[in-house]
Scaffold this active site. Structure first.
Site, PDB file in Angstrom:
ATOM      1  N   HIS A   1       2.893   4.433  10.122  1.00  0.00           N
ATOM      2  CA  HIS A   1       2.446   4.045   8.794  1.00  0.00           C
ATOM      3  C   HIS A   1       3.042   5.027   7.812  1.00  0.00           C
ATOM      4  O   HIS A   1       3.617   6.025   8.209  1.00  0.00           O
ATOM      5  CB  HIS A   1       0.932   4.101   8.713  1.00  0.00           C
ATOM      6  CG  HIS A   1       0.259   3.204   9.691  1.00  0.00           C
ATOM      7  ND1 HIS A   1       0.609   1.884   9.845  1.00  0.00           N
ATOM      8  CD2 HIS A   1      -0.728   3.436  10.577  1.00  0.00           C
ATOM      9  CE1 HIS A   1      -0.150   1.349  10.768  1.00  0.00           C
ATOM     10  NE2 HIS A   1      -0.965   2.273  11.241  1.00  0.00           N
ATOM     11  N   THR A   2       2.842   4.771   6.523  1.00  0.00           N
ATOM     12  CA  THR A   2       3.274   5.749   5.541  1.00  0.00           C
ATOM     13  C   THR A   2       2.385   6.968   5.710  1.00  0.00           C
ATOM     14  O   THR A   2       1.208   6.936   5.374  1.00  0.00           O
ATOM     15  CB  THR A   2       3.121   5.187   4.126  1.00  0.00           C
ATOM     16  OG1 THR A   2       3.717   3.903   4.105  1.00  0.00           O
ATOM     17  CG2 THR A   2       3.799   6.075   3.119  1.00  0.00           C
TER      18      THR A   2
END
Lengths: 260, 261
Positions: free
Chosen positions: B32-33
């Site tokens: 994910h970011t």
């Protein structure tokens, strides 16, 4: 001939396509919590309750907003909440506070729809506890307080920890300046360490008798408590919001405080 | 011919050699970011009597490298509101696509005028951000939403990657919260004074703030976008340049103490 044959050698596509199972552990550095400062205070009287909070919203040393209320009417029959009888205050991580407020409000509205009557404060207090405990392992990072009138019309305040332990109390201060305000309340509301003058020395001293305070006295105590907190805590200030719950409804007042 | 359908279309090992799957094999968890990579700096905005002025510069930084100098970080929505993005640019582009879909779906129900006011849009975006942070998969942005609320009054509010929301007569994200907010609060300390500001005054305050930010924020740029939202719609200028910068004083400064030449 085909070493990549999916049937013969098991799963071996060139890209990772294994389905992820629910609850599989993942690694992250993201911190989902923060603190938005502010302080709240609730005092129950004989036939009224006052819920108060400052309106400052901070992150770090910055002021995000000078007018971000953290005391809310809960469970009215419409969005304007003008017939609400219960008040919730949330202090700590503001996003969790807003989520908690929305959830409790929805639950109270559904209760009203299903049962044709507003939720009692006692029932709402228990429900709030289960909502908080529902997120026991990813808690709402807030100190919540619920105020209103009980079934006998007496003022009542319920205070919570972030995972739903709760207790009915006479008065409670929460949030950033909770530790500054609470000892002041012990002395001024519950008359702790106050004795009847001239009643003797040492163990002969008689404690000053407790009696319920009048509304104007409580309002003065709240104003003084917050003025003291504003002087000594950088996250408290801007304005004091008070919601006064009586049998006739809820009055709101907003008083200015120091903005430094 | 190979009779097994699973093998059809696959490169033959006797011609191409066995495929080395390790090149593409990814055993790490889905990423994910976890931190912003390409980032936009401050967004600043202030309310005035008929609407809101909002601005952001056109830079997308890659760390300290001023990598993309023509990235527009203000996004109009349904010609009724503007969303200003700071933080991760890929997440901004994701939200931009998301809002395009939303605007399209809304236009089916209400083709003539915007059904979602800025306050509706802000609530939608803040719920989206809060949901994502609760999944531990945040959209690494801090946004400002400018426009009008359901009553037609000027509306300005912020939402960040944690789902925190707040509203104020003037707002700024990131560096702007430290440098631009004090300037804007001189002109609009409270709602009443914001309601007295004219459009021209508000635009000038914002231009002044963009200049202060360019002087002191190492991740900023002198070309910026500025939008004015009123009940008549969104007026967007995307290639503004900073004017009247003051650098002449620098000629007189020599050394770090005793040096005189």
């Amino acid at each position: 001939m085909f070493s990549q044959n999916p049937v013969m050698n098991g799963p071996n596509y060139s890209f990772s396509d294994t389905p992820r199972t629910k609850g599989e552990p993942r690694e992250h550095r993201f911190n989902p919590y923060t603190d938005n400062g502010g302080s709240t205070l609730a005092i129950a009287g004989a036939d009224f309750t006052i819920m108060a909070g400052d309106t400052r919203h901070t992150s770090g040393y910055s002021i995000n907003s000078r007018m971000a209320p953290k005391v809310f009417k809960i469970g009215g029959s419409n969005s304007s909440q003008d017939d609400a009888t219960i008040v919730l205050s949330v202090c700590g991580f503001a996003a969790d506070g807003a989520a908690l407020r929305d959830q409790l409000d929805t639950i109270c509205k559904i209760y009203r729809y299903r049962h044709g009557k507003p939720m009692t404060l006692n029932a709402c207090a228990k429900r709030l506890s289960t909502i908080l405990y529902g997120k026991r392992f990813f808690p709402y990072y807030v100190t919540a307080m619920l105020g209103g009138l009980d079934e006998e019309g007496k003022g009542a305040v319920y205070s919570y920890d972030p995972v739903g332990s709760y207790e009915r109390e006479q008065c409670r201060a929460g949030g950033a300046a909770g530790s500054l305000i609470m000892p002041f309340l012990d002395n001024q509301v519950n008359f702790k360490n106050q004795y009847v003058p001239g009643s003797g020395e040492g163990h002969d001293l008689k404690e000053r008798e407790r009696h319920p305070l009048s509304r104007s006295q409580v309002e003065t105590i709240i104003k003084d408590a917050f003025d003291g907190a504003v002087e000594r805590h950088i996250e408290v200030g801007d304005a004091l919001q008070m919601l006064i719950i009586t049998k006739d409804g809820i009055e709101e007042s907003i008083l200015p405080m120091k903005q430094d | 011919m190979d009779h097994r359908p699973q093998a059809w279309g696959r490169p033959r090992d006797d011609v191409y050699g066995a495929y080395d799957a390790s090149f593409m094999q990814n055993n790490a968890p889905t990423a994910h970011t976890q931190q912003p990579i390409v980032t936009g700096t401050s967004v600043v905005a202030i309310k005035f009597k008929d609407g809101v002025v909002i601005a952001a510069d056109n830079l997308a930084s890659y760390g300290s490298l001023a990598r993309f100098t023509d990235v527009k970080r203000l996004r109009p929505f349904a010609n009724a509101s503007v969303v200003g993005f700071s933080g991760d640019i890929s997440d901004m582009q994701y939200l931009d696509r998301h809002l395009t879909d939303l605007a399209l779906a809304e236009a089916y129900d209400s083709p003539d005028s915007a059904r979602l006011s800025a306050s509706n849009l802000h609530r939608y975006l803040s719920k989206l951000l809060y949901r994502r942070r609760s999944k531990f998969d945040p959209l690494w942005n801090h946004l400002l939403v400018a426009g009008l609320d359901d009553q037609g009054a000027p509306f300005l509010a912020a939402a960040d990657l944690l789902g925190t929301t707040y509203s104020s007569p003037s707002l700024a994200t990131g560096f702007g919260a430290m440098l631009a907010q004090p300037v804007m609060r001189r002109y609009a300390p409270d709602e009443e004074s914001a309601a007295k500001l004219t459009r021209e005054e508000a635009v000038n305050v914002i231009k002044e703030c963009m200049k202060v930010l360019f002087y002191r924020d190492a991740r900023s740029l002198d070309s910026y976008s500025l939008a004015v939202v009123t009940k008549d719609g969104v007026e967007m200028k995307e290639n503004e340049k900073l004017e009247d910068q003051s650098w002449a004083f620098a000629e007189r400064i020599k050394g770090y103490g005793t040096q005189t030449v």
